[in-house]
Scaffold this motif. Structure first.
Motif, PDB file in Angstrom:
ATOM      1  N   LEU A 161      51.213  48.844  27.033  1.00 25.25           N
ATOM      2  CA  LEU A 161      50.842  49.003  28.444  1.00 25.25           C
ATOM      3  C   LEU A 161      51.890  49.822  29.200  1.00 25.25           C
ATOM      4  O   LEU A 161      51.553  50.681  30.014  1.00 25.25           O
ATOM      5  CB  LEU A 161      50.684  47.646  29.112  1.00 25.25           C
ATOM      6  CG  LEU A 161      49.408  46.878  28.820  1.00 25.25           C
ATOM      7  CD1 LEU A 161      49.479  45.492  29.439  1.00 25.25           C
ATOM      8  CD2 LEU A 161      48.208  47.629  29.350  1.00 25.25           C
ATOM      9  N   ILE A 162      53.154  49.560  28.924  1.00 23.05           N
ATOM     10  CA  ILE A 162      54.224  50.311  29.586  1.00 23.05           C
ATOM     11  C   ILE A 162      54.129  51.785  29.236  1.00 23.05           C
ATOM     12  O   ILE A 162      54.249  52.656  30.113  1.00 23.05           O
ATOM     13  CB  ILE A 162      55.608  49.733  29.225  1.00 23.05           C
ATOM     14  CG1 ILE A 162      55.774  48.361  29.860  1.00 23.05           C
ATOM     15  CG2 ILE A 162      56.728  50.667  29.660  1.00 23.05           C
ATOM     16  CD1 ILE A 162      56.983  47.591  29.369  1.00 23.05           C
ATOM     17  N   HIS A 187      51.290  53.374  31.119  1.00 20.83           N
ATOM     18  CA  HIS A 187      51.637  53.592  32.524  1.00 20.83           C
ATOM     19  C   HIS A 187      52.524  54.817  32.681  1.00 20.83           C
ATOM     20  O   HIS A 187      52.365  55.581  33.625  1.00 20.83           O
ATOM     21  CB  HIS A 187      52.343  52.375  33.113  1.00 20.83           C
ATOM     22  CG  HIS A 187      51.528  51.135  33.067  1.00 20.83           C
ATOM     23  ND1 HIS A 187      50.206  51.100  33.420  1.00 20.83           N
ATOM     24  CD2 HIS A 187      51.844  49.879  32.718  1.00 20.83           C
ATOM     25  CE1 HIS A 187      49.759  49.864  33.281  1.00 20.83           C
ATOM     26  NE2 HIS A 187      50.727  49.111  32.851  1.00 20.83           N
ATOM     27  N   ARG A 188      53.450  54.991  31.789  1.00 21.92           N
ATOM     28  CA  ARG A 188      54.336  56.158  31.884  1.00 21.92           C
ATOM     29  C   ARG A 188      53.537  57.448  31.792  1.00 21.92           C
ATOM     30  O   ARG A 188      53.843  58.415  32.483  1.00 21.92           O
ATOM     31  CB  ARG A 188      55.380  56.119  30.777  1.00 21.92           C
ATOM     32  CG  ARG A 188      56.471  55.142  31.031  1.00 21.92           C
ATOM     33  CD  ARG A 188      57.530  55.231  29.963  1.00 21.92           C
ATOM     34  NE  ARG A 188      58.580  54.259  30.227  1.00 21.92           N
ATOM     35  CZ  ARG A 188      59.497  53.929  29.351  1.00 21.92           C
ATOM     36  NH1 ARG A 188      59.491  54.478  28.160  1.00 21.92           N
ATOM     37  NH2 ARG A 188      60.412  53.051  29.653  1.00 21.92           N
ATOM     38  N   ILE A 223      50.300  57.826  32.591  1.00 23.45           N
ATOM     39  CA  ILE A 223      49.414  57.943  33.752  1.00 23.45           C
ATOM     40  C   ILE A 223      50.200  58.202  35.035  1.00 23.45           C
ATOM     41  O   ILE A 223      49.797  59.006  35.873  1.00 23.45           O
ATOM     42  CB  ILE A 223      48.563  56.662  33.902  1.00 23.45           C
ATOM     43  CG1 ILE A 223      47.570  56.574  32.755  1.00 23.45           C
ATOM     44  CG2 ILE A 223      47.841  56.628  35.236  1.00 23.45           C
ATOM     45  CD1 ILE A 223      46.801  55.267  32.708  1.00 23.45           C
ATOM     46  N   ASP A 224      51.344  57.547  35.211  1.00 19.66           N
ATOM     47  CA  ASP A 224      52.094  57.583  36.461  1.00 19.66           C
ATOM     48  C   ASP A 224      53.094  58.727  36.565  1.00 19.66           C
ATOM     49  O   ASP A 224      53.920  58.733  37.465  1.00 19.66           O
ATOM     50  CB  ASP A 224      52.862  56.269  36.645  1.00 19.66           C
ATOM     51  CG  ASP A 224      51.936  55.076  36.730  1.00 19.66           C
ATOM     52  OD1 ASP A 224      50.758  55.279  37.043  1.00 19.66           O
ATOM     53  OD2 ASP A 224      52.393  53.956  36.478  1.00 19.66           O
ATOM     54  N   TYR A 245      54.376  53.650  42.305  1.00 18.61           N
ATOM     55  CA  TYR A 245      54.474  53.558  40.845  1.00 18.61           C
ATOM     56  C   TYR A 245      54.284  52.108  40.394  1.00 18.61           C
ATOM     57  O   TYR A 245      53.526  51.814  39.493  1.00 18.61           O
ATOM     58  CB  TYR A 245      55.854  54.084  40.441  1.00 18.61           C
ATOM     59  CG  TYR A 245      56.120  54.164  38.961  1.00 18.61           C
ATOM     60  CD1 TYR A 245      55.527  55.144  38.186  1.00 18.61           C
ATOM     61  CD2 TYR A 245      56.996  53.276  38.347  1.00 18.61           C
ATOM     62  CE1 TYR A 245      55.797  55.240  36.835  1.00 18.61           C
ATOM     63  CE2 TYR A 245      57.270  53.359  37.000  1.00 18.61           C
ATOM     64  CZ  TYR A 245      56.664  54.353  36.247  1.00 18.61           C
ATOM     65  OH  TYR A 245      56.924  54.426  34.919  1.00 18.61           O
ATOM     66  N   ARG A 246      54.964  51.195  41.087  1.00 17.17           N
ATOM     67  CA  ARG A 246      54.866  49.760  40.766  1.00 17.17           C
ATOM     68  C   ARG A 246      53.448  49.238  40.989  1.00 17.17           C
ATOM     69  O   ARG A 246      52.892  48.519  40.158  1.00 17.17           O
ATOM     70  CB  ARG A 246      55.862  48.987  41.614  1.00 17.17           C
ATOM     71  CG  ARG A 246      55.891  47.512  41.355  1.00 17.17           C
ATOM     72  CD  ARG A 246      56.908  46.828  42.268  1.00 17.17           C
ATOM     73  NE  ARG A 246      56.645  45.424  42.334  1.00 17.17           N
ATOM     74  CZ  ARG A 246      55.784  44.850  43.180  1.00 17.17           C
ATOM     75  NH1 ARG A 246      55.119  45.581  44.040  1.00 17.17           N
ATOM     76  NH2 ARG A 246      55.598  43.554  43.159  1.00 17.17           N
ATOM     77  N   ARG A 260      50.656  50.917  40.963  1.00 15.91           N
ATOM     78  CA  ARG A 260      49.761  51.490  39.954  1.00 15.91           C
ATOM     79  C   ARG A 260      49.867  50.712  38.644  1.00 15.91           C
ATOM     80  O   ARG A 260      48.882  50.436  37.978  1.00 15.91           O
ATOM     81  CB  ARG A 260      50.098  52.959  39.747  1.00 15.91           C
ATOM     82  CG  ARG A 260      49.263  53.651  38.734  1.00 15.91           C
ATOM     83  CD  ARG A 260      47.844  53.764  39.222  1.00 15.91           C
ATOM     84  NE  ARG A 260      47.087  54.518  38.244  1.00 15.91           N
ATOM     85  CZ  ARG A 260      45.821  54.790  38.354  1.00 15.91           C
ATOM     86  NH1 ARG A 260      45.160  54.399  39.405  1.00 15.91           N
ATOM     87  NH2 ARG A 260      45.201  55.454  37.437  1.00 15.91           N
ATOM     88  N   ARG A 261      51.075  50.355  38.263  1.00 10.72           N
ATOM     89  CA  ARG A 261      51.270  49.561  37.040  1.00 10.72           C
ATOM     90  C   ARG A 261      50.571  48.216  37.142  1.00 10.72           C
ATOM     91  O   ARG A 261      49.942  47.758  36.201  1.00 10.72           O
ATOM     92  CB  ARG A 261      52.753  49.336  36.764  1.00 10.72           C
ATOM     93  CG  ARG A 261      53.441  50.542  36.240  1.00 10.72           C
ATOM     94  CD  ARG A 261      54.858  50.206  35.928  1.00 10.72           C
ATOM     95  NE  ARG A 261      55.489  51.347  35.302  1.00 10.72           N
ATOM     96  CZ  ARG A 261      56.610  51.264  34.641  1.00 10.72           C
ATOM     97  NH1 ARG A 261      57.223  50.124  34.533  1.00 10.72           N
ATOM     98  NH2 ARG A 261      57.131  52.328  34.086  1.00 10.72           N
ATOM     99  N   ILE A 282      46.746  48.631  36.751  1.00 11.70           N
ATOM    100  CA  ILE A 282      46.312  48.890  35.374  1.00 11.70           C
ATOM    101  C   ILE A 282      46.457  47.643  34.515  1.00 11.70           C
ATOM    102  O   ILE A 282      45.590  47.345  33.697  1.00 11.70           O
ATOM    103  CB  ILE A 282      47.119  50.058  34.776  1.00 11.70           C
ATOM    104  CG1 ILE A 282      46.748  51.361  35.482  1.00 11.70           C
ATOM    105  CG2 ILE A 282      46.866  50.190  33.278  1.00 11.70           C
ATOM    106  CD1 ILE A 282      47.592  52.541  35.105  1.00 11.70           C
ATOM    107  N   ALA A 283      47.524  46.872  34.723  1.00 10.41           N
ATOM    108  CA  ALA A 283      47.768  45.682  33.901  1.00 10.41           C
ATOM    109  C   ALA A 283      46.905  44.503  34.310  1.00 10.41           C
ATOM    110  O   ALA A 283      46.883  43.488  33.630  1.00 10.41           O
ATOM    111  CB  ALA A 283      49.242  45.286  33.991  1.00 10.41           C
TER     112      ALA A 283
END
Length: 58
Positions: A28-29, A32-33, A35-36, A45-46, A48-49, A52-53
């Motif tokens: 997942l991390i 995110h990297r 996508i973000d 950024y936070r 958005r994470r 998604i999670a």
């Protein structure tokens, strides 16, 4: 013996413990990297994470 012997035996010697949960979070991390990449604002950024999670609902 085959290449998976050591890993297979480790499963039984650790009572079935695995790092599957850790690998899932790591995946997942990494997602995110990718996508973000364009976010400059840390709060965005936070958020958005979390979206998604599944930690926030839109």
């Amino acid at each position: 013996m085959g290449q998976w012997t050591e890993r297979l035996l480790a499963y039984f010697t650790t009572d079935g413990a695995s790092d599957g949960g850790t690998e899932a979070v790591n995946g997942l991390i990494q997602l995110h990297r990718r996508i973000d990449r364009g976010f400059r604002n840390r709060d965005n950024y936070r958020l958005r994470r979390l979206l998604i999670a599944g930690g926030l609902t839109p």
